[in-house]
Design a protein around this motif. Structure first.
Motif, PDB file in Angstrom:
ATOM      1  N   PHE A 225       0.830  -1.200   0.000  1.00 57.40           N
ATOM      2  CA  PHE A 225       0.000   0.000   0.000  1.00 57.40           C
ATOM      3  C   PHE A 225       0.873   1.262   0.000  1.00 57.40           C
ATOM      4  CE2 PHE A 225      -2.766   3.010   2.571  1.00 57.40           C
ATOM      5  CZ  PHE A 225      -3.571   3.360   1.497  1.00 57.40           C
ATOM      6  N   ALA A 226       1.956   1.220   0.756  1.00 56.99           N
ATOM      7  CA  ALA A 226       2.854   2.377   0.811  1.00 56.99           C
ATOM      8  C   ALA A 226       3.438   2.689  -0.557  1.00 56.99           C
ATOM      9  CB  ALA A 226       3.973   2.120   1.821  1.00 56.99           C
ATOM     10  N   ALA A 227       3.745   1.639  -1.330  1.00 60.57           N
ATOM     11  CA  ALA A 227       4.278   1.841  -2.685  1.00 60.57           C
ATOM     12  C   ALA A 227       3.233   2.505  -3.571  1.00 60.57           C
ATOM     13  CB  ALA A 227       4.717   0.505  -3.281  1.00 60.57           C
ATOM     14  N   LYS A 228       1.996   2.049  -3.498  1.00 62.58           N
ATOM     15  CA  LYS A 228       0.929   2.648  -4.291  1.00 62.58           C
ATOM     16  C   LYS A 228       0.695   4.103  -3.884  1.00 62.58           C
ATOM     17  CE  LYS A 228      -0.572  -1.014  -6.678  1.00 62.58           C
ATOM     18  NZ  LYS A 228      -0.539  -1.088  -8.146  1.00 62.58           N
ATOM     19  N   LYS A 229       0.696   4.338  -2.581  1.00 61.82           N
ATOM     20  CA  LYS A 229       0.411   5.670  -2.047  1.00 61.82           C
ATOM     21  C   LYS A 229       1.475   6.684  -2.444  1.00 61.82           C
ATOM     22  CE  LYS A 229       0.469   6.095   2.416  1.00 61.82           C
ATOM     23  NZ  LYS A 229       0.179   6.084   3.859  1.00 61.82           N
ATOM     24  N   LYS A 230       2.674   6.188  -2.722  1.00 66.99           N
ATOM     25  CA  LYS A 230       3.775   7.078  -3.100  1.00 66.99           C
ATOM     26  C   LYS A 230       3.468   7.854  -4.377  1.00 66.99           C
ATOM     27  CE  LYS A 230       7.796   5.393  -2.166  1.00 66.99           C
ATOM     28  NZ  LYS A 230       9.061   4.605  -2.245  1.00 66.99           N
ATOM     29  N   LEU A 231       2.602   7.286  -5.239  1.00 68.00           N
ATOM     30  CA  LEU A 231       2.190   8.013  -6.441  1.00 68.00           C
ATOM     31  C   LEU A 231       1.604   9.367  -6.056  1.00 68.00           C
ATOM     32  CD1 LEU A 231       1.513   8.108  -9.531  1.00 68.00           C
ATOM     33  CD2 LEU A 231      -0.690   7.083  -8.928  1.00 68.00           C
ATOM     34  N   LEU A 232       0.781   9.380  -5.012  1.00 63.30           N
ATOM     35  CA  LEU A 232       0.108  10.595  -4.577  1.00 63.30           C
ATOM     36  C   LEU A 232       1.014  11.484  -3.725  1.00 63.30           C
ATOM     37  CD1 LEU A 232      -3.302   8.964  -3.590  1.00 63.30           C
ATOM     38  CD2 LEU A 232      -2.596   9.847  -5.816  1.00 63.30           C
ATOM     39  N   GLU A 233       1.930  10.882  -3.016  1.00 59.82           N
ATOM     40  CA  GLU A 233       2.800  11.648  -2.123  1.00 59.82           C
ATOM     41  C   GLU A 233       3.940  12.353  -2.848  1.00 59.82           C
ATOM     42  OE1 GLU A 233       2.306   8.756   1.814  1.00 59.82           O
ATOM     43  OE2 GLU A 233       3.901   8.373   0.365  1.00 59.82           O
ATOM     44  N   LYS A 234       4.335  11.797  -3.998  1.00 55.52           N
ATOM     45  CA  LYS A 234       5.577  12.258  -4.618  1.00 55.52           C
ATOM     46  C   LYS A 234       5.425  12.752  -6.052  1.00 55.52           C
ATOM     47  CE  LYS A 234      10.333  10.600  -5.374  1.00 55.52           C
ATOM     48  NZ  LYS A 234      11.262   9.443  -5.234  1.00 55.52           N
TER      49      LYS A 234
END
Length: 505
Positions: A225-234
């Motif tokens: 999930f953290a990998a997917k969320k990185k799209l939005l964070e970065k």
């Protein structure tokens, strides 16, 4: 566009990637870069070779090969001895490769509306639906995803869901040259985690859902999930928005974490300010659904040429994104209703003897359950399932796949997928463990040869039966440890029809 090694290095310095330059002389930096490469075997005269580490070997091991093949410089995280070409020493090779590729191609992402689609299931279909709506609204749109790469003029078969940075930037550059105004792109967890999308900044994102997959790579669901969320964070820019499926527990977390930017959609709960969908009717021809927009407007009886509740979710994802870009309800409807068939995504073939063959990419327990649950109530006869599981992938899924198959299929044929370095027979036995654990006790058979397995099911299917073939979708090869064999499920179906004198309706 001509790019000198010096100007490229200056750009990397501005991006805070460049630590130092090791060069034989200053004149060597005035050379023009002809290409960005990450594979020394593909290096030609004038290329910048980026030393990216793989799973087994380090990128710097191939620097001398790249020099011999004509590279004018290398990009690496450390100095390389006995190299006679400039070395750009960077803090992070993958990030620097992405930025270098973007600069070399004229920073194409800055000239396109970029839409990124992430999640476990539904990415490919969602990109097709979004592109169809943008096409209906006369916004020329390129596409990068699991099935194809489309640059605005021509399609090419995709090698992977999210390609490496040099290819992404080259594709985006071609889209700009071909007068595209937008690009919709699948963003896989591997692609995000490995920095392949560095150099891209997105205006819109979609989060479809999250179920166990790639845990052999990520370790657990939290890291996945953290990998997917990185799209939005970065990787987002400006007044960005993310459309998220709040009926999925992880999609709900996306909404809560990115509340000011989130557009939520649901089939389970109607709520003011949310995109809501309900299925009016469903058949193997497609689904009819109502879509309620946040402003209260209802798109009634949208005829979607796709089947299954999961595709209703994909339609809502595409609809919410298009709505946020100010496309009209009429354009959204027209785009959804005229979406072309998505290769290998519940792709239906009606055969003249009355049986139906469906080809789908489903290769996780969740995706297989969705595919079977979609077809089960629409099947007028028996439901046949032909499937396997990829080698060197998350082994824990194999008995789970068997259990799902046993719970919903009447007849099961276990076969190979892409065995890679594993024994396909052993993989099949691990799947059968899950079949045997089911209380339903369906009929099953192991036929390792995939074409033979497909033909067996088709031979034994009767009128109104459905033969569902899953796992490979539009793939055109079977991957073994030391060789690759040409194969596609559609070709196996077509060969069976031709040899039996059958035709598609």
């Amino acid at each position: 566009m001509e790019v000198s090694l010096k100007s490229l290095a200056e750009f990397l310095f501005q991006r805070r990637c460049l630590k130092e330059i090791k060069a034989p002389n200053l004149d060597s930096l005035s050379q023009n870069v002809s290409n960005i490469c990450i594979d020394s075997r593909h290096v030609q005269r004038g290329a910048l070779f980026c030393c990216l580490d793989g799973t087994k070997r380090r990128g710097i091991e191939f620097a001398h090969d790249a020099e011999q093949n004509g590279a004018i410089a290398v990009l690496a995280t450390e100095r390389i001895e006995n190299l006679n070409i400039p070395q750009l020493i960077v803090t992070n090779a993958r990030d620097a490769c992405g930025y270098a590729s973007a600069y070399f191609n004229g920073l194409p992402a800055s000239r396109l509306l970029l839409i990124g689609v992430t999640g476990t299931n539904g990415k490919s279909t969602t990109t097709y639906l979004i592109k169809s709506i943008l096409d209906a609204g006369e916004m020329r749109c390129g596409l990068i995803g699991t099935i194809i790469y489309y640059d605005g003029e021509k399609e090419e078969e995709a090698e992977r869901t999210t390609p490496q940075a040099p290819l992404i930037q080259n594709l985006l550059s071609r889209m700009v040259k071909n007068c595209c105004h937008a690009c919709v792109m699948e963003a896989s967890s591997h692609g995000i985690e490995q920095g392949r999308i560095v150099g891209c900044f997105y205006d819109r994102a979609i989060f479809t859902n999250l179920t166990p997959e790639h845990l052999d790579y990520h370790g657990d669901m939290d890291k996945y999930f953290a990998a997917k969320k990185k799209l939005l964070e970065k990787y987002m820019r400006g007044g960005w928005k993310v459309s998220t499926n709040v009926d999925d527990v992880y999609g709900k977390m996306i909404q809560e974490t990115f509340e000011p930017y989130a557009l939520s959609f649901s089939i389970r709960q109607r709520k003011k300010g949310r995109f809501y969908g309900s299925i009016v009717s469903s058949s193997l021809e497609g689904i009819v659904m109502d879509i309620v927009l946040p402003d209260g407007i209802t798109l009634a009886n949208v005829v979607l040429p796709l089947i299954g509740e999961h595709n209703a979710y994909n339609a809502l994802a595409a609809c919410s994104t298009a709505w946020s870009l100010n496309f009209s309800p009429d354009v959204i409807r027209r785009g959804l209703e005229t979406c072309p068939p998505v290769p290998g995504r519940l792709e239906r073939y009606f055969i003249e003897d009355g049986s139906i063959c469906v080809i789908d990419y489903a290769h996780t327990p969740d995706a297989l359950e969705k595919a079977l649950s979609t077809i089960r109530p629409l099947c007028g006869g028996k439901l046949w399932l032909v499937f396997g599981h990829g080698g060197d992938r998350f082994r824990e899924n194999r008995p789970l796949l068997g259990s799902v198959a046993a719970s919903l299929a009447d007849h099961i044929v276990v076969t190979m997928d892409n065995p890679r370095s594993e024994d396909p027979g052993e993989i099949a036995l691990q799947i059968v463990e899950g079949i045997k654990s089911s209380s339903r006790d369906p009929d099953y058979k192991i036929i390792i040869d995939r074409k033979e397995a497909v033909h067996f099911a088709l031979d034994h299917a009767r009128a109104n039966d459905v033969v569902l073939i899953t796992g490979k979708g539009p793939e055109r090869q079977i991957i073994f440890k030391d060789h690759v064999v040409a194969y596609s499920d559609f070709d196996a179906l077509k060969e069976w029809c031709d040899s039996r004198g059958k035709k598609f309706l």
